[in-house]
Design a protein around this motif. Structure first.
Motif, PDB file in Angstrom:
ATOM      1  N   LEU A  25      37.460  42.889  42.303  1.00  0.00           N
ATOM      2  CA  LEU A  25      38.593  43.703  41.845  1.00  0.00           C
ATOM      3  C   LEU A  25      39.744  43.819  42.484  1.00  0.00           C
ATOM      4  CD1 LEU A  25      39.237  45.674  39.334  1.00  0.00           C
ATOM      5  CD2 LEU A  25      37.779  47.326  40.593  1.00  0.00           C
ATOM      6  N   GLY A  26      40.843  44.073  42.324  1.00  0.00           N
ATOM      7  CA  GLY A  26      42.021  44.239  43.008  1.00  0.00           C
ATOM      8  C   GLY A  26      43.360  43.904  42.296  1.00  0.00           C
ATOM      9  N   PRO A  27      44.336  44.516  42.733  1.00  0.00           N
ATOM     10  CA  PRO A  27      45.832  44.541  42.248  1.00  0.00           C
ATOM     11  C   PRO A  27      46.097  42.856  42.213  1.00  0.00           C
ATOM     12  CG  PRO A  27      46.052  45.448  44.371  1.00  0.00           C
ATOM     13  CD  PRO A  27      44.484  45.192  44.006  1.00  0.00           C
ATOM     14  N   SER A  28      47.207  42.882  41.625  1.00  0.00           N
ATOM     15  CA  SER A  28      47.976  41.541  41.421  1.00  0.00           C
ATOM     16  C   SER A  28      48.295  40.949  42.554  1.00  0.00           C
ATOM     17  CB  SER A  28      49.157  41.411  40.359  1.00  0.00           C
ATOM     18  OG  SER A  28      48.721  41.517  38.991  1.00  0.00           O
ATOM     19  N   GLY A  29      47.906  39.723  43.126  1.00  0.00           N
ATOM     20  CA  GLY A  29      48.455  39.269  44.407  1.00  0.00           C
ATOM     21  C   GLY A  29      47.706  39.524  45.595  1.00  0.00           C
ATOM     22  N   CYS A  30      46.636  40.264  45.203  1.00  0.00           N
ATOM     23  CA  CYS A  30      45.736  40.597  46.381  1.00  0.00           C
ATOM     24  C   CYS A  30      44.706  39.379  46.976  1.00  0.00           C
ATOM     25  CB  CYS A  30      44.805  41.695  46.097  1.00  0.00           C
ATOM     26  SG  CYS A  30      43.509  41.328  44.734  1.00  0.00           S
ATOM     27  N   GLY A  31      44.823  38.379  46.207  1.00  0.00           N
ATOM     28  CA  GLY A  31      43.948  36.914  46.804  1.00  0.00           C
ATOM     29  C   GLY A  31      42.737  36.943  45.783  1.00  0.00           C
ATOM     30  N   LYS A  32      42.476  37.517  44.482  1.00  0.00           N
ATOM     31  CA  LYS A  32      41.355  37.226  43.883  1.00  0.00           C
ATOM     32  C   LYS A  32      41.401  35.863  43.396  1.00  0.00           C
ATOM     33  CE  LYS A  32      42.458  40.197  40.485  1.00  0.00           C
ATOM     34  NZ  LYS A  32      43.838  40.431  40.932  1.00  0.00           N
ATOM     35  N   THR A  33      42.474  35.391  42.867  1.00  0.00           N
ATOM     36  CA  THR A  33      42.258  33.926  42.183  1.00  0.00           C
ATOM     37  C   THR A  33      42.139  32.850  43.288  1.00  0.00           C
ATOM     38  OG1 THR A  33      43.507  34.518  40.278  1.00  0.00           O
ATOM     39  CG2 THR A  33      43.670  32.341  40.965  1.00  0.00           C
ATOM     40  N   THR A  34      42.980  33.291  44.435  1.00  0.00           N
ATOM     41  CA  THR A  34      42.761  32.361  45.750  1.00  0.00           C
ATOM     42  C   THR A  34      41.336  32.080  46.205  1.00  0.00           C
ATOM     43  OG1 THR A  34      44.928  32.473  46.375  1.00  0.00           O
ATOM     44  CG2 THR A  34      43.540  31.805  48.032  1.00  0.00           C
ATOM     45  N   LEU A  35      40.677  33.115  46.121  1.00  0.00           N
ATOM     46  CA  LEU A  35      39.287  33.237  46.576  1.00  0.00           C
ATOM     47  C   LEU A  35      38.368  32.309  45.731  1.00  0.00           C
ATOM     48  CD1 LEU A  35      36.802  34.496  48.039  1.00  0.00           C
ATOM     49  CD2 LEU A  35      37.011  36.583  46.557  1.00  0.00           C
TER      50      LEU A  35
END
Length: 352
Positions: free
Chosen positions: A37-47
């Motif tokens: 969970l995190g705000p947009s641009g925090c790296g979730k999709t990259t992870l």
């Protein structure tokens, strides 16, 4: 059941932008569902893309069970990782039947075995008898369950869910989430759900990993992340928060504009800061409306927002610069402009 271990994961898309992932660590026990969970641009999709093998990491490692997927000199291609993926909006093949969609990844098996496995998966997700239908004949929620069945069919070591409920309307979302969670539990699969929806993370996952600036700021059970956030930012991001200036009094209490409040005993409270000051965290449901009697903490109601099952009441508290929100069930007895008292229930968390 297979554990997922991520250590020191770093990824940058080049200067002058800062790293998207900056030494991220995360462990997901076998059979657990972890929500990232995190705000947009925090790296979730990259992870998620690095775990799946779609992106190369700059540094760090990804290990599933005993297999290193990503590490120094190692990058297994996606097709060799045994990782199932449930994308946004299902992404089913429109020209294939439901059964053929589910069986798509079952390579190296004879036709009878493939059909039997597809039927097992359809039963698992509660869609027995839908095998001959086409994707366009399904509702959005049914398509997401078929996408999960397709991901689970090859018995993957890990399942990744990339915001899979975004396209569903609110009436369907909760039911489909519950169905997906039940299917994952029955399969025993380890899973990672990427989401920006706090309610979804708290209500669905075994673990919630809050990502900030490319690192995991806190990873714990949903209850602990909500009740004992690691810092005020996490408190405000994961649910509604009431943050008050406070002075630690010793004996497990703090003085605030809402009176003297007991502090949670399992919180790392630093009372050695200057004047023992800090920030107290309360949740809106811990505040209670009372009669505006003399001697009680009082204020003026500025706004009432009714949601059906409960209401959020905003009160400008005497002596406090910012108004506070409180959540109350049942009929709301106050209106904007009226005076009210406020009482605190339960313990607070003090952050220095």
């Amino acid at each position: 059941m297979t554990e997922l271990r991520i250590e020191g994961l770093t990824k940058s898309y080049g200067p002058p932008a800062p790293p998207v992932l900056d030494g991220l660590d995360l462990t997901v026990p076998g059979g657990a569902l972890a929500a990232v969970l995190g705000p947009s641009g925090c790296g979730k999709t990259t992870l998620l893309r690095i775990i799946a093998g779609f992106l190369h990491a700059d540094a760090g490692s990804v290990t599933v069970g005993e297999r290193v997927m990503t590490g120094p000199g190692v990058h297994l291609p996606p097709e060799r990782r045994r990782i199932g993926i449930v994308p946004q909006e299902g992404a089913l093949f429109p020209h294939l039947s439901v059964a053929r969609n589910v069986a798509f990844g079952l390579t190296g098996l004879d036709r009878t075995t493939r059909r039997r496995r597809a039927e097992e998966m359809l039963e698992l997700v509660g869609l027995t008898g839908y095998g001959e239908r086409m994707p366009h004949e399904l509702s959005g929620g049914q398509q997401q369950r078929i996408a999960l069945a397709r991901a689970l069919a090859p018995r993957p070591a890990l399942v990744l869910l990339d915001e899979p409920f975004n396209a569903l309307d609110s009436a369907l979302r909760a039911g489909v989430r519950a169905d997906v969670r039940a299917a994952l539990r029955l399969s025993g699969a380890t899973a990672v759900l990427v989401t920006h929806d706090q309610q979804e993370a708290l209500s669905t996952a075994d673990l919630v990993a809050v990502v900030r600036d490319g690192r995991v700021a806190q990873c714990d059970t949903p209850q602990q992340v909500y009740r004992r956030p690691a810092d005020p930012w996490i408190a405000g991001f994961v649910g509604d928060a009431v943050l008050l200036p406070a002075t630690a009094l010793g004996g497990g209490t703090a003085d605030t504009a809402l009176g003297t409040i007991p502090l949670a005993t399992d919180t790392d409270t630093d009372t050695d800061t200057v004047n023992g000051t800090g920030t107290v965290l309360l949740r809106p449901e811990q505040l209670e409306l009372t009669e505006p009697t003399s001697g009680a903490v009082g204020g003026t109601v500025t706004e009432v927002r009714f949601y059906g099952h409960d209401a959020m009441v905003t009160v400008a508290v005497d002596g406090l610069a910012d108004p506070v929100d409180l959540r109350t069930a049942g009929p709301v007895a106050v209106q904007p402009g009226e005076r009210t008292g406020i009482r605190v229930r339960g313990e607070a968390v003090l952050h220095s």
